[in-house]
Design an enzyme around this catalytic site. Sequence first.
Site, mmCIF file in Angstrom:
data_model
loop_
_atom_site.group_PDB
_atom_site.id
_atom_site.type_symbol
_atom_site.label_atom_id
_atom_site.label_comp_id
_atom_site.label_asym_id
_atom_site.label_seq_id
_atom_site.Cartn_x
_atom_site.Cartn_y
_atom_site.Cartn_z
ATOM 1 N N LYS A 232 0.859 -1.205 0.000
ATOM 2 C CA LYS A 232 0.000 0.000 0.000
ATOM 3 C C LYS A 232 0.891 1.250 0.000
ATOM 4 O O LYS A 232 2.116 1.135 0.051
ATOM 5 C CB LYS A 232 -0.931 -0.016 1.207
ATOM 6 C CG LYS A 232 -1.503 -1.373 1.581
ATOM 7 C CD LYS A 232 -2.387 -2.025 0.511
ATOM 8 C CE LYS A 232 -2.961 -3.343 1.055
ATOM 9 N NZ LYS A 232 -3.680 -4.135 0.073
HETATM 10 C C1 LIG Z 1 -4.414 -5.418 1.036
HETATM 11 C C2 LIG Z 1 -5.868 -5.505 1.143
HETATM 12 C C3 LIG Z 1 -6.498 -6.058 2.265
HETATM 13 C C4 LIG Z 1 -5.732 -6.743 3.380
HETATM 14 O O1 LIG Z 1 -4.885 -5.882 4.045
HETATM 15 P P1 LIG Z 1 -3.822 -6.526 5.102
HETATM 16 O O2 LIG Z 1 -3.334 -5.316 5.853
HETATM 17 O O3 LIG Z 1 -2.749 -7.155 4.273
HETATM 18 O O4 LIG Z 1 -4.545 -7.474 5.960
HETATM 19 C C5 LIG Z 1 -7.876 -6.036 2.326
HETATM 20 N N1 LIG Z 1 -8.612 -5.496 1.328
HETATM 21 C C6 LIG Z 1 -8.045 -4.979 0.222
HETATM 22 C C7 LIG Z 1 -8.914 -4.388 -0.838
HETATM 23 C C8 LIG Z 1 -6.649 -4.976 0.085
HETATM 24 O O5 LIG Z 1 -6.113 -4.475 -1.028
#
Ligand SMILES: *Cc1c(COP(=O)(O)O)cnc(C)c1O
Length: 380
Positions: A186
Amino acid sequence: MIPIALPLLGDDEAEAAREAVLSGWVSQGPQVAAFERDFAALVGAPYACAVSNCTTALHLALAALDIGPGDEVITASHSFIATANCVRYCGATPIFVDIDPDTYNIDPDRVAEAITSRTRAIIVVHQMGMPCDLAALVAIADRHGTALIEDAACAAGSQIRMNGGGWDRIGKPHGRIACFSFHPRKVITTGEGGMLTTSDPELDRKFRLLRQHGMSVPDTVRHGSPQVIFEDYLAVGFNYRMTDIQAAVGRKQLAKLSDIVGRRRALAARYAELLGNLEGLSLPFEPEWAHSNWQSYCVRLPARLDQKAVMQSLLDQGIATRRGIMCSHREAPYAEAARRHDLRQSELAQDHSILLPLYAQMTDTDLELVASALQAEINR
Ligand SMILES: *Cc1c(COP(=O)(O)O)cnc(C)c1O
């Protein structure tokens, strides 16, 4: 080699982690509390609660709303699988609806059609950082008295204009709860990490209880008290805590968020210039009421091109890409959840799109390399 993504971490974050380590308090403590205050202030949310990742944030969101067996939760199949999994953690049933092919975001008309008397929540996703049509989705949720949860995993620093108003950061409460991720894929990262925002003090209280084993008095309070305190366990909670080391890094990342998003938006604009007239290639669409942080830059290939072959050719030239966002209904745990609703646009997006490299440290030369490699595939 041009990777798909690269976190922007430096001496600031390393020094903050060092200080947290040497402070003698490394689990959830003062840095987590400060990170929550910083995050709440930045997005304009009355409450922010830090957790171990966005998957646990989504689980807590549903748990705090008492969603369980027999309940239906409408969401997109076209998302990372954690969006659907958190519904299953609660024993509830995910109901998948299709996306708008231009924005890759959940289609509000399809959501409205899928509502039943068992619908308890709608999880909307700001996919790849592009804000979804919150104005329409909030109206649908309100009309049916169901909770709107934003999976904002990718959307830290994205902005939206609601009903002709000013620009709001995603996370300012429009729905009931928004959930963020700080995974390295992210735009800002704490290694692993998550955050929930809300305007509801009762929900925030439940998040805090459930993230820490249902414990009535947090260890930070007991530790600082001159009196002996015995805690109670008020609910079956979880261990979903963020550490102070992560939070200290997160505060440094948060301070850079606006610059990072500004840089990513400039890179995305340059991609649009470079790729704009490639025959048959569709660029991502940003509605006039949305400012994406461009967590991912997704292009749709001409139908005649083979997605995997294009990706392999780019990889052979040292350029990493990813295929379009996955569809949960095509994976084993959801195979017989049957398609209650038509998911054709979701499948087409997964099969014909690719994500291009985009990260703050990319140079104009990198972008030109990617663009010319893609051009060669299209001209082939
Ligand atoms: C990355 C992601 C998640 C999960 O996030 P984590 O912090 O890795 O648990 C959930 N939903 C979406 C849309 C994502 O892109």
